[in-house]
Design a protein around this motif. Structure first.
Motif, PDB file in Angstrom:
ATOM      1  N   ALA A  34      38.573  12.224  62.083  1.00  0.00           N
ATOM      2  CA  ALA A  34      39.508  11.352  63.028  1.00  0.00           C
ATOM      3  C   ALA A  34      39.959  11.816  64.293  1.00  0.00           C
ATOM      4  O   ALA A  34      39.677  11.164  65.528  1.00  0.00           O
ATOM      5  N   PRO A  35      40.565  13.019  64.639  1.00  0.00           N
ATOM      6  CA  PRO A  35      40.917  13.633  65.854  1.00  0.00           C
ATOM      7  C   PRO A  35      39.908  14.026  66.268  1.00  0.00           C
ATOM      8  O   PRO A  35      39.006  14.834  65.961  1.00  0.00           O
ATOM      9  N   THR A  36      39.346  13.567  67.767  1.00  0.00           N
ATOM     10  CA  THR A  36      38.174  14.088  68.514  1.00  0.00           C
ATOM     11  C   THR A  36      38.274  15.520  68.608  1.00  0.00           C
ATOM     12  O   THR A  36      37.066  16.088  68.293  1.00  0.00           O
ATOM     13  N   PHE A  37      39.151  16.169  68.887  1.00  0.00           N
ATOM     14  CA  PHE A  37      39.290  17.579  69.159  1.00  0.00           C
ATOM     15  C   PHE A  37      39.838  18.596  68.404  1.00  0.00           C
ATOM     16  O   PHE A  37      40.105  19.763  68.257  1.00  0.00           O
ATOM     17  N   GLY A  38      40.478  17.944  67.194  1.00  0.00           N
ATOM     18  CA  GLY A  38      41.082  18.596  66.092  1.00  0.00           C
ATOM     19  C   GLY A  38      42.485  17.950  66.034  1.00  0.00           C
ATOM     20  O   GLY A  38      42.686  16.999  66.499  1.00  0.00           O
ATOM     21  N   THR A  39      43.645  19.094  65.319  1.00  0.00           N
ATOM     22  CA  THR A  39      44.777  18.311  65.230  1.00  0.00           C
ATOM     23  C   THR A  39      45.920  19.101  65.688  1.00  0.00           C
ATOM     24  O   THR A  39      46.985  18.753  65.744  1.00  0.00           O
ATOM     25  N   ALA A  50      41.142  13.190  77.868  1.00  0.00           N
ATOM     26  CA  ALA A  50      39.734  12.851  78.027  1.00  0.00           C
ATOM     27  C   ALA A  50      39.925  11.336  77.923  1.00  0.00           C
ATOM     28  O   ALA A  50      39.009  10.681  78.779  1.00  0.00           O
ATOM     29  N   ARG A  51      40.513  10.673  77.042  1.00  0.00           N
ATOM     30  CA  ARG A  51      40.663   9.358  77.264  1.00  0.00           C
ATOM     31  C   ARG A  51      41.474   8.511  78.326  1.00  0.00           C
ATOM     32  O   ARG A  51      40.992   7.542  78.952  1.00  0.00           O
ATOM     33  N   PHE A  52      42.253   9.471  78.981  1.00  0.00           N
ATOM     34  CA  PHE A  52      42.690   8.737  80.329  1.00  0.00           C
ATOM     35  C   PHE A  52      41.873   8.825  81.293  1.00  0.00           C
ATOM     36  O   PHE A  52      41.988   7.861  82.130  1.00  0.00           O
ATOM     37  N   PHE A  53      40.749   9.643  81.334  1.00  0.00           N
ATOM     38  CA  PHE A  53      39.701   9.376  82.632  1.00  0.00           C
ATOM     39  C   PHE A  53      39.150   8.342  82.598  1.00  0.00           C
ATOM     40  O   PHE A  53      38.776   7.896  83.691  1.00  0.00           O
ATOM     41  N   ILE A 103      34.717  15.101  78.184  1.00  0.00           N
ATOM     42  CA  ILE A 103      34.472  13.783  78.045  1.00  0.00           C
ATOM     43  C   ILE A 103      33.010  13.804  77.063  1.00  0.00           C
ATOM     44  O   ILE A 103      32.857  13.084  76.219  1.00  0.00           O
ATOM     45  N   LEU A 104      32.197  14.676  77.317  1.00  0.00           N
ATOM     46  CA  LEU A 104      31.013  15.054  76.629  1.00  0.00           C
ATOM     47  C   LEU A 104      31.387  15.318  74.961  1.00  0.00           C
ATOM     48  O   LEU A 104      30.763  15.154  74.134  1.00  0.00           O
ATOM     49  N   LEU A 105      32.437  16.382  74.949  1.00  0.00           N
ATOM     50  CA  LEU A 105      32.829  16.829  73.461  1.00  0.00           C
ATOM     51  C   LEU A 105      33.439  15.555  72.900  1.00  0.00           C
ATOM     52  O   LEU A 105      33.180  15.101  71.398  1.00  0.00           O
ATOM     53  N   ALA A 106      34.164  14.798  73.527  1.00  0.00           N
ATOM     54  CA  ALA A 106      34.694  13.429  72.971  1.00  0.00           C
ATOM     55  C   ALA A 106      33.607  12.628  72.643  1.00  0.00           C
ATOM     56  O   ALA A 106      33.466  11.864  71.411  1.00  0.00           O
ATOM     57  N   GLN A 107      32.492  12.313  73.473  1.00  0.00           N
ATOM     58  CA  GLN A 107      31.384  11.321  73.092  1.00  0.00           C
ATOM     59  C   GLN A 107      30.618  12.075  71.798  1.00  0.00           C
ATOM     60  O   GLN A 107      30.087  11.314  70.887  1.00  0.00           O
ATOM     61  N   THR A 108      30.666  13.426  71.764  1.00  0.00           N
ATOM     62  CA  THR A 108      29.609  13.964  70.770  1.00  0.00           C
ATOM     63  C   THR A 108      30.436  13.729  69.517  1.00  0.00           C
ATOM     64  O   THR A 108      29.945  13.536  68.372  1.00  0.00           O
ATOM     65  N   ARG A 109      31.671  14.031  69.479  1.00  0.00           N
ATOM     66  CA  ARG A 109      32.665  13.964  68.167  1.00  0.00           C
ATOM     67  C   ARG A 109      32.773  12.510  67.856  1.00  0.00           C
ATOM     68  O   ARG A 109      32.629  12.074  66.778  1.00  0.00           O
ATOM     69  N   GLN A 110      32.668  11.516  68.879  1.00  0.00           N
ATOM     70  CA  GLN A 110      32.652  10.194  68.430  1.00  0.00           C
ATOM     71  C   GLN A 110      31.345   9.704  67.783  1.00  0.00           C
ATOM     72  O   GLN A 110      31.400   9.064  66.721  1.00  0.00           O
ATOM     73  N   ALA A 111      30.152  10.352  68.320  1.00  0.00           N
ATOM     74  CA  ALA A 111      29.125   9.970  67.789  1.00  0.00           C
ATOM     75  C   ALA A 111      29.180  10.609  66.264  1.00  0.00           C
ATOM     76  O   ALA A 111      28.366   9.946  65.288  1.00  0.00           O
ATOM     77  N   ALA A 112      29.370  11.789  66.008  1.00  0.00           N
ATOM     78  CA  ALA A 112      29.487  12.277  64.570  1.00  0.00           C
ATOM     79  C   ALA A 112      30.177  11.474  63.950  1.00  0.00           C
ATOM     80  O   ALA A 112      30.128  11.057  62.729  1.00  0.00           O
TER      81      ALA A 112
END
Length: 185
Positions: A34-39, A50-53, A103-112
């Protein structure tokens, strides 16, 4: 009279209430995604950043800052970054250097996350299909039993009709014998 005085009523009440089903049971094992980068604190701030961008507020604020930066330097209010605005370009490069990986990390985690949720949805649909097939098999079995019972009922009805006709014929025969005996002197 106590509430449990009628066990048959209690059983019927419990049978009528639907069983509680965990509708998210296929998604629970993916909740760690659930959390993109961890908790931890850094991860939560990085995700918020990253969401703010991608927000209109960020674009508007950045446009105002750039306009103010250029205006201050062009109008001569301050001369900290003259015309080719090299410091401004350096600030944009620094921002891009941090924003792009986030942003790439957020997209990768969202894809996962999306993949795991799609897998969970597929498992859920498969479980529904299996349950539906089981219900259809039970319905077919019940229909076959009803058809068999209907055939047996038809057979019994025919036998009852034949026996009724036979009893009526025997009754008429016995009646005729009694009448014949009574007519003899």
């Amino acid at each position: 009279m106590t509430a449990h005085a009628h066990p048959a009523h209690d059983a019927a009440t419990h049978a009528e209430s639907p069983p509680s089903v965990d509708h998210l049971r296929f998604h629970r094992r993916h909740s760690h995604l659930a959390p993109t980068f961890g908790t931890d604190r850094f991860a939560l701030r990085a995700e918020a950043f990253a969401r703010f961008f991608g927000t209109p507020l960020f674009l508007g604020a950045q446009t105002l800052i750039v306009a103010a930066w250029i205006s201050i330097n062009v109008l001569g209010v301050a001369q900290f970054d003259p015309y080719p605005f090299i410091l401004l370009n350096l600030a944009f490069s620094l921002q891009a250097a941090y924003a792009a990986p986030l942003i790439l990390l957020a997209q990768t985690r969202q894809a996962a996350r999306d993949k795991h949720h799609a897998d969970a949805d597929a498992q859920h649909r498969e479980a529904l299909a299996v349950a539906s097939e089981q219900r259809q098999a039970i319905a077919a079995q019940n229909a076959a039993q009803v058809l068999e019972l209907l055939q047996q009922n038809t057979l019994l009805t025919e036998q009852t009709r034949q026996l009724t006709a036979r009893v009526e014929a025997l009754t008429v025969e016995i009646h005729q014998r009694f009448v014949a005996q009574a007519a003899r002197p």
